[in-house]
Design an enzyme around this catalytic site. Structure first.
Site, PDB file in Angstrom:
ATOM      1  N   LYS A 186       3.558   7.876   2.390  1.00  0.00           N
ATOM      2  CA  LYS A 186       3.950   8.884   1.404  1.00  0.00           C
ATOM      3  C   LYS A 186       4.887   8.313   0.342  1.00  0.00           C
ATOM      4  CE  LYS A 186       1.637  12.467   2.766  1.00  0.00           C
ATOM      5  NZ  LYS A 186       0.467  12.885   1.949  1.00  0.00           N
ATOM      6  N   TYR A 231       3.529   7.664   8.495  1.00  0.00           N
ATOM      7  CA  TYR A 231       3.361   8.736   7.506  1.00  0.00           C
ATOM      8  C   TYR A 231       4.352   8.575   6.349  1.00  0.00           C
ATOM      9  CZ  TYR A 231       2.949  13.660   5.943  1.00  0.00           C
ATOM     10  OH  TYR A 231       2.754  14.814   5.230  1.00  0.00           O
TER      11      TYR A 231
END
Length: 311
Positions: free
Chosen positions: A169, A165
């Site tokens: 990001k 993640y």
């Protein structure tokens, strides 16, 4: 000053719940025509249903706005292109894209499978790339576009169990920076939102009193500003529980080492100077860093960087 979107068409991905839903409803309330996109899958990206997107689009219409729902999987280029084509057919333009859709497959890096790492990268990074690519030509031709990436503190600063993640990001910040340079001449502005909210993806991780404070609605004002006509450029705006801040990436001025001194040992010896924050700068393109170092080297070598006279 009142921010309005009358006559504008917006696509919001992952808008069937949580942050995306709040963004879509507020855009509709402020006059935008909204494509409510949601694959309708679980937090981990499995499954799929048109129900969530249909419901939010219905809420916008019930409040007097205009909206259509769409269940495209944002990692599927054909489905995304069809979604954009349906917006063009319905309203003749696409002015705003909010890349909000995402999934979680958390695990420590030691325990994470490559498949789970890849899937999270595909949805967050490639999903944003695919959606942005699908609207880019329309925005370029119209001479207007506002695109929002959704980053995270997990990418900007790290978070245990979220290597996939966090990597996705942070990659979106690099995408934003380059697209802003390329889109500038066509009045396409790209920004990034760093949200903190209690949604399906996070509420199970937080105590109830904190969940009550971290509403999606407290984040949406930042998103609205970042896709407005007077939006900034390549700005990372963070929003959590009514708190708003800006993340700016700085680089220290650094030092110059001559050819005879360019060694790892000398870097160690002068690492304090290298790390000194006095004179640090926030750059708007990679060439500025190169220029800084070349200027230092040229000055030490007595080389002029002035352009050669012609004629």
């Amino acid at each position: 000053m009142s921010i309005r979107f009358d006559g504008r068409v917006a696509i919001v991905t992952g808008a069937g719940a949580g942050l995306g839903r709040a963004h879509a409803l507020e855009l509709g309330r402020r006059g935008a025509k909204v494509v409510v996109n949601d694959f309708g899958g679980g937090v981990d990206g499995t499954g799929g249903s048109s129900g969530p997107a249909d419901k939010v689009a219905g809420e916008i219409r019930a409040a007097g706005g205009q909206a259509i729902s769409n269940g495209a999987d944002i990692t599927n280029r054909e489905q995304v292109e069809n979604m954009v084509a349906s917006a063009m057919e319905e309203w003749g333009r696409v002015d705003i894209l909010i890349n909000n859709a995402g999934i979680l497959r958390d695990a420590s890096f030691a325990k994470m499978t490559i498949a789970d790492f890849q899937k999270v990268m595909d949805v967050h990074l490639m999903g944003s790339v695919i959606c942005t690519k699908a609207v880019w030509g329309h925005m370029r031709d119209a001479g207007y576009g506002r695109i929002l990436m959704t980053t995270s503190s997990s990418g900007l600063y790290g978070n245990f169990g979220q290597s996939n993640y966090g990597a996705a990001k942070m990659a979106l910040i690099g995408l934003m920076n380059t697209l802003q340079i390329e889109g500038e001449k066509n009045n396409i502005r790209i920004n990034a939102l760093g949200p903190g909210a209690a949604t399906r993806m996070t509420e199970s991780l937080l105590p109830a009193p904190i969940v009550a404070l971290m509403t999606p609605e407290s984040v949406t004002p930042a998103a609205i500003y970042l896709v407005s006509e007077d939006a900034p450029r390549r700005t990372i705006l963070n929003a959590t529980a009514g708190g708003y801040s800006r993340t700016i990436i700085h680089e220290t001025d650094g030092i110059y080492l001559g050819p005879a001194d360019q060694s790892a040992e000398n870097i160690v010896a002068r690492f304090g100077e290298i790390s000194d924050e006095a004179g640090q700068s926030a750059y708007t393109n990679g060439g500025q860093q190169v220029t800084k170092f070349i200027t230092k080297a040229a000055q030490a070598a007595g080389v002029s960087l002035a352009p050669k006279a012609t004629g």
